[in-house]
Design an enzyme around this catalytic site. Structure first.
Site, PDB file in Angstrom:
ATOM      1  N   GLY A   1       0.807  -1.217   0.000  1.00 17.00           N
ATOM      2  CA  GLY A   1       0.000   0.000   0.000  1.00 17.00           C
ATOM      3  C   GLY A   1       0.833   1.257   0.000  1.00 17.00           C
ATOM      4  O   GLY A   1       0.325   2.354  -0.242  1.00 17.00           O
TER       5      GLY A   1
ATOM      6  N   HIS B   1     -20.462  34.437  -2.446  1.00 20.63           N
ATOM      7  CA  HIS B   1     -20.391  35.279  -1.245  1.00 20.63           C
ATOM      8  C   HIS B   1     -21.524  34.890  -0.300  1.00 20.63           C
ATOM      9  O   HIS B   1     -22.669  34.736  -0.731  1.00 20.63           O
ATOM     10  CB  HIS B   1     -20.535  36.762  -1.620  1.00 20.63           C
ATOM     11  CG  HIS B   1     -20.608  37.657  -0.411  1.00 20.63           C
ATOM     12  ND1 HIS B   1     -19.478  38.010   0.309  1.00 20.63           N
ATOM     13  CD2 HIS B   1     -21.666  38.235   0.211  1.00 20.63           C
ATOM     14  CE1 HIS B   1     -19.851  38.790   1.315  1.00 20.63           C
ATOM     15  NE2 HIS B   1     -21.172  38.941   1.279  1.00 20.63           N
TER      16      HIS B   1
END
Length: 481
Positions: A40, A445
């Protein structure tokens, strides 16, 4: 007898990105995959994944600590450290086993969970067998660098690998080192309840970051742990149930002593080429032992390629993944793709987060000249979202070429920095690398991404930036030394 293979891959991290293409390229052929460690790669087994699974609970604790600022009265009954560690280990161990079974069950793969060493050009010895191939890919990773500290070999200490197997929270911990591993695990263990002391040899904590960003992180972490910089650890000694750590102030030469239940050595990474013995395979290494490659990731031995930590350039999983693509095209199709490291991003997952990409201010000035660059700056707290989440003391710094606004680098400290940096990274890969699309793009925003856009629209010369930083943060230094 020598076993011949279509290809040999050493390491099961990003090098395994090449397994499937190689199998498709050689139907019916055999490739060898070798790894002395659990399969891994470092990222999964003892790096990115386990550490971030531990750091998220630390983030939760940090959020709880700040809850009172928002009118929320909350109390933590206890931290189940064993459960935090078990959650991480169950996931990592499950992934390791899945990869192991995949390697063992694929008929075209011979999987060797053993050490490999070169005995001749393009010939390896693995578990008493000799393997050979005209195509060998080295993704051999790195390991913890253990400094020559007196007494260290006589005590039980931890590295970033071994501490992942802890089941009980240490009451106290001294971390030797002042880099990103110290910043992340210092945050984690202090959030879990350990008494943490970080001892770094460099006068600047997080020495690879912009000085003003490092200072903000140092001040924030110092509220939860003890931070000592500019000290060289010279000795450790076991005294009953505790370990005594001695360090020398590198300026004043005075001595300091720190006592803790356990020690974490986090002083950097080292190559593994003492095991691999690449010199016997005609493969050049530098004076530190990292494998030398050209811009195509070829080693000095034809047919042998190297990527990831093995080269010692940028020890990040995302860099290794990128390099595996370069090796794929060049080794399988004889292309001449060159690596491009002008915009390598990174992040430090501490509290607060840090992220950066490209040049720092000093490098930009050394390369282009002080008058040829501009610096953009904006504070989190001066945006709507920053105000809402009480993100004081945090900021974004963007470095551009004065003439054409080409992005040279960007650095930020504060919540979600590892995500906000991606406002900048893609633009650095466009043909002109300009900042202008960031200014023209419509930003939601109030969202935190506005802080990056506003920094891009708030450019100033270097001296004005230093004055502004000194005014806002009281930093007693200029970022260029």
């Amino acid at each position: 007898m020598v076993q011949e293979y279509e290809a040999i891959i050493i390491g099961t991290g990003s090098g395994t990105n090449l397994v499937e293409p190689l199998l498709q390229q050689h139907p019916g052929g055999k490739i060898a995959v070798i790894d002395k460690d659990p399969p891994g790669g470092i990222c999964l087994t003892r790096g990115c994944i386990p550490s971030k699974m531990l750091l998220y609970p630390a983030e939760v604790m940090s959020t709880i600590r700040r809850a009172g600022r928002f009118g929320i009265d909350v109390q933590v009954n206890r931290v189940r450290f064993d459960a935090v560690m078990k959650r991480m280990r169950d996931h990592v161990d499950g992934q390791i086993e899945a990869i192991r079974q995949s390697l063992q069950q694929e008929e075209q793969i011979d999987y060797y969970p053993q050490e490999a060493r070169f005995v001749a050009p393009r010939t390896l010895e693995v578990g008493g067998q000799r393997l050979s191939s005209d195509l060998i890919i080295l993704c051999t990773g790195s390991r913890s660098l253990i400094p020559p500290i007196e007494g260290l070999d006589r005590i039980s200490y931890h590295t970033s690998s071994t501490l992942l197997h802890l089941k009980e929270l240490p009451a106290s911990l001294v971390i030797i080192g002042g880099g990103y591993i110290a910043a992340e695990y210092g945050f984690f263990f202090s959030a879990m309840g350990s008494e943490v002391t970080i001892v770094g040899r460099n006068p600047q904590f997080l020495p690879d970051e912009e000085p003003e960003i490092s200072e903000v992180v140092r001040r924030k972490l110092a509220g939860h742990l003890r931070m000592v910089t500019g000290h060289e650890v010279t000795g450790v000694e076991q005294e009953g149930e505790e370990i005594r750590v001695t360090a020398v102030n590198r300026d004043r030469k005075s001595r300091a002593t720190f006592v803790a239940e356990t020690v974490l050595v986090a002083t950097g990474r080292a190559p593994t080429t003492d095991i691999l013995q690449p010199e016997k395979g005609g493969i050049e290494t530098d004076r530190h032992g990292w494998i030398v490659t050209d811009r195509h990731l070829r080693t000095s031995q034809p047919g042998v390629w190297a990527l990831g930590d093995a080269t010692g350039r940028y020890l990040f999983k995302h860099v290794a993944n990128y390099e595996s693509e370069i090796v794929y095209h060049n080794s399988l199709f004889n292309r001449q793709m060159e690596v491009d490291y002008h915009a390598v991003p990174h992040a430090v997952f501490t509290d607060p987060e840090v992220a950066g990409v490209g040049m720092g201010e000093r490098e930009a000035i050394d390369t282009h000249g002080k008058d040829a660059i501009r610096i953009g700056f904006y504070r989190y707290e001066d945006t709507g979202k920053g105000l809402a989440v009480d993100a004081g003391d945090y900021f974004v710094k963007v470095i551009v070429a004065a003439e054409d606004h080409r992005i040279l680098g960007a650095h930020m400290v504060g919540p979600w920095a590892s995500m906000l940096i991606h406002e900048v990274i893609p633009l650095m890969y466009t043909p002109d690398g300009s900042l202008r699309p960031l200014l023209r793009a419509m930003h939601i925003h109030p969202a935190m991404s506005e802080v990056v856009q506003r920094a891009a629209g708030n450019l100033m010369d270097v001296d004005d930036y230093h004055h502004l930083i000194g005014h806002h943060y009281g930093l007693p230094f200029a970022a260029t030394g």
